[in-house]
Structure formats: structure tokens, C-alpha cells
Write an enzyme that holds these catalytic residues in place. Structure first.
Site, PDB file in Angstrom:
ATOM      1  N   LYS A  18       1.377  96.153  -8.364  1.00  0.00           N
ATOM      2  CA  LYS A  18       2.713  95.711  -7.907  1.00  0.00           C
ATOM      3  C   LYS A  18       3.046  94.348  -8.511  1.00  0.00           C
ATOM      4  O   LYS A  18       2.158  93.604  -8.926  1.00  0.00           O
ATOM      5  CB  LYS A  18       2.781  95.615  -6.378  1.00  0.00           C
ATOM      6  CG  LYS A  18       1.780  94.666  -5.694  1.00  0.00           C
ATOM      7  CD  LYS A  18       2.208  93.214  -5.596  1.00  0.00           C
ATOM      8  CE  LYS A  18       1.158  92.322  -4.949  1.00  0.00           C
ATOM      9  NZ  LYS A  18       1.322  90.897  -5.251  1.00  0.00           N
ATOM     10  N   GLY A 108      -6.592  95.957  -5.605  1.00  0.00           N
ATOM     11  CA  GLY A 108      -7.485  96.355  -4.513  1.00  0.00           C
ATOM     12  C   GLY A 108      -6.711  96.915  -3.330  1.00  0.00           C
ATOM     13  O   GLY A 108      -7.122  97.903  -2.708  1.00  0.00           O
ATOM     14  N   ASP A 142      -1.244  93.392   2.021  1.00  0.00           N
ATOM     15  CA  ASP A 142      -0.412  94.062   1.007  1.00  0.00           C
ATOM     16  C   ASP A 142      -0.561  95.580   1.012  1.00  0.00           C
ATOM     17  O   ASP A 142       0.088  96.268   0.226  1.00  0.00           O
ATOM     18  CB  ASP A 142      -0.794  93.574  -0.401  1.00  0.00           C
ATOM     19  CG  ASP A 142      -0.328  92.149  -0.668  1.00  0.00           C
ATOM     20  OD1 ASP A 142       0.399  91.590   0.169  1.00  0.00           O
ATOM     21  OD2 ASP A 142      -0.702  91.606  -1.722  1.00  0.00           O
TER      22      ASP A 142
HETATM   23  O1  C5P Z   1      -4.483  89.934   4.206  1.00  0.00           O
HETATM   24  P1  C5P Z   1      -5.337  89.641   3.035  1.00  0.00           P
HETATM   25  O2  C5P Z   1      -6.795  89.868   3.310  1.00  0.00           O
HETATM   26  O3  C5P Z   1      -4.910  90.326   1.783  1.00  0.00           O
HETATM   27  O4  C5P Z   1      -5.173  88.088   2.768  1.00  0.00           O
HETATM   28  C1  C5P Z   1      -6.087  87.347   1.995  1.00  0.00           C
HETATM   29  C2  C5P Z   1      -5.888  85.883   2.305  1.00  0.00           C
HETATM   30  O5  C5P Z   1      -4.647  85.428   1.751  1.00  0.00           O
HETATM   31  C3  C5P Z   1      -5.816  85.539   3.773  1.00  0.00           C
HETATM   32  O6  C5P Z   1      -7.089  85.326   4.295  1.00  0.00           O
HETATM   33  C4  C5P Z   1      -4.980  84.270   3.769  1.00  0.00           C
HETATM   34  O7  C5P Z   1      -5.785  83.165   3.406  1.00  0.00           O
HETATM   35  C5  C5P Z   1      -4.023  84.507   2.627  1.00  0.00           C
HETATM   36  N1  C5P Z   1      -2.721  85.041   3.071  1.00  0.00           N
HETATM   37  C6  C5P Z   1      -1.828  84.226   3.727  1.00  0.00           C
HETATM   38  N2  C5P Z   1      -0.617  84.715   4.127  1.00  0.00           N
HETATM   39  C7  C5P Z   1      -0.269  85.980   3.849  1.00  0.00           C
HETATM   40  C8  C5P Z   1      -1.156  86.839   3.151  1.00  0.00           C
HETATM   41  C9  C5P Z   1      -2.378  86.334   2.775  1.00  0.00           C
HETATM   42  O8  C5P Z   1      -2.112  83.042   3.992  1.00  0.00           O
HETATM   43  N3  C5P Z   1       0.942  86.426   4.204  1.00  0.00           N
END
Ligand code: C5P
Length: 287
Positions: A18, A108, A142
């Protein structure tokens, strides 16, 4: 098997990447995540996943650097699907990796969404696509997007999805420098107060009226983590001749529009260059 082929107990699916056509960070939340508003678009840069029923769960990957532990999103999706449905079947999964990692392209997350969709199909669709979308959000921000139809306005952590009609596609050059970026590290450097206070709803409406404003509020943070990346972007515009260059998600890849020549670019001689277009799917079928 050819791509998207379904034998009786086996399925091969393409797993898209994406880009974020715009990404606005609204605020930092008390749970540590960031509230965002972003126009997500799936692109035809694909990994391939093979699924079949087996006696035990196994996972293999063409890329030996992909962790085979609890952080692996395919394995997380497999466990999540079994927990949510109570289904006791086992699966053999192979991932053929093409989408670069630490690139901000959601490879991923797309793999996890593809896994949820495939296992559901192999088991006779016990869950709806909107249930899969909800489940996916429990293992990554995501993942829900990839269970939309490919174009979506995403808010919250990124997991609140408003599916949109397909946009007119244009040719994108995805340029990935050899150095990757860690998503949590980039988010940790976001200075929300310093961001330009655009209204994302207005930006979205303008986008849908073919008046795009491409921007990514994660760019200053990514450039803070990796200052060479800012110079690389400047060179893609100035020396490469692209009309638009924008960091993909939390980086380190860029999507570039226009008739550019990345070979004229200074900074990272060993970058990778992929051509891509927007891609969408119909509900009930995969990409
Ligand atoms: O949700 P995901 O595991 O993909 O997010 C990875 C990291 O990215 C989170 O631990 C956070 O530090 C950051 N993140 C964030 N705000 C979001 C998405 C991700 O701060 N909306």
C-alpha cells in the site's frame, strides 16, 4: 499453481503493498498510538502466499531474514483465526517475499490480512469480511485496510475504515533506499504541535475531486531519524525530475509520480526501483 489459484484444499493468493496518498497525524493518544487520518491505496506490488491444509501448522518464507517467531504477522494471523473461529484444522503456509521490509509499504500487514482471508476461504467462509477486518485490527493497525476493497480513508490508529470507490490509477515509481526504518522509532519522533493543521476531510474531498494534496506528516520524523533521507527526496525531485515524491507510510521508501529518472539521483547508489499501479478488489474475491 498460478496466482490466485484455488485447488480443493489449497489456495495461492497475491498479497499487495500500500501507499498513503496523504497521511495526517492528528494527535498522540494516551495509549501511545497516534490518531491519524489517511487515504490508503493498495498497489500491484505483490508478495505471494500459498496455503494448504496439513497435519501440523508450518510456515516457510523465501526471505531468511523474516523472523519466524511470535512477531511474525502471518503466524499471528494464523493463531488469531484459529482462536476466533475455534477451528482445529492445521495449515501449511509459504510466503514468497518481494515487497521490501521496513519500507512503509505495509507488506507484513498485507500478509496478515491475506492469511486471514485465505484461511477463512479454505474453511468455507465462517467469518464475514467485516469480522476479518475487525479481528485484523487486534494484531496490527494497518491490517484492516487490506481487508477493504483497496482504496480507503482510514482513521483512529488506522483501523477505522471507510472504503471508497477506486481512484484513477497512475504509474508510480516506488524507490527503496537500502536502509530501512522502524515504524515505532519514526512515530516516537513525531512532533504533533509542529505539524501543519490541515483538515483531513477537506483534503479527502479535494482528492476525490481530482485536486490532490500529497503529504505525509511522518516525513519530518523519518528525516529526523535518517537525515540522508531528506537529501535523497530532494535529489529525486531535483535530479530525478519526478513531479511528486512522498515518503510511503513511516518509510524508508518513496512513491514518485511523473516522468522521472531515478538513475540521475544522488545519495543511495543501491536503491531498488519498482513500477506500480493502484489495485482494487471486489468483495468476495481477493486481489
Ligand atoms: O499497530 P502496529 O503494530 O502496526 O504499530 C506499530 C507501532 O507503530 C506501534 O507500536 C506504535 O509505536 C506505532 N504506531 C502509532 N500510531 C499508529 C500506528 C502505529 O504510534 N496509528
Amino acid at each position: 499453481m498460478t496466482a490466485n489459484c484455488c485447488l480443493k484444499n489449497a489456495l495461492r493468493l497475491k498479497s499487495p503493498a500500500k501507499v498513503n496518498l496523504f497521511l495526517r497525524i492528528v494527535k498522540r493518544r494516551s495509549d501511545g498510538y497516534h490518531e491519524l487520518a489517511s487515504l490508503f491505496q493498495a498497489i500491484d506490488l505483490f508478495d505471494t502466499l500459498d496455503f494448504s491444509m496439513d497435519d501440523v501448522d508450518t510456515f516457510t518464507c523465501s526471505d531468511p531474514t523474516l523472523p519466524n517467531d511470535d512477531s511474525n504477522l502471518v503466524l499471528k494471523a494464523l493463531r488469531l483465526f484459529k482462536t476466533k473461529t475455534g477451528i482445529r484444522k492445521n495449515f501449511k503456509i509459504h510466503l514468497e517475499k518481494l515487497i521490501p521490509q521496513q519500507a512503509g509499504l505495509g507488506g507484513g500487514s498485507g500478509n496478515a490480512a491475506t492469511t486471514l482471508w485465505a484461511l477463512n476461504r479454505l474453511c468455507g467462509d465462517p467469518a464475514t469480511e467485516s469480522q476479518l477486518m475487525q479481528w485484523g485490527s487486534e494484531i496490527g493497525s494497518d491490517i484492516s485496510f487490506f481487508l477493504s476493497t483497496g482504496t480507503a480513508y482510514c482513521t483512529g490508529r488506522g483501523e477505522i475504515i471507510e472504503s471508497l470507490a477506486p481512484l484513477d490509477s497512475t504509474l508510480l515509481s516506488i524507490i527503496k533506499p537500502p536502509i530501512g526504518l522502524s515504524t515505532p522509532q519514526v512515530y516516537s519522533k513525531v512532533d504533533v504541535a509542529a505539524l501543519f493543521p490541515r483538515d483531513p476531510k477537506t483534503v479527502l474531498q479535494n482528492f476525490l475531486k481530482a485536486d490532490p494534496d500529497y503529504f505525509n506528516d511522518l516525513e519530518p520524523a523519518a528525516f529526523n531519524v535518517l537525515p540522508e533521507l531528506k537529501k535523497f527526496k530532494e535529489s529525486l525531485l531535483k535530479d530525478g525530475g519526478f513531479s511528486t515524491v512522498l515518503l510511503c507510510g513511516s518509510g524508508s521508501s518513496f512513491f514518485c509520480l511523473g516522468n522521472g529518472n531515478p538513475n540521475a539521483v544522488a545519495g543511495y547508489p543501491n536503491f531498488k526501483n519498482y513500477s506500480a499501479h493502484f489495485v482494487n478488489r471486489s468483495p468476495g474475491s481477493w486481489y
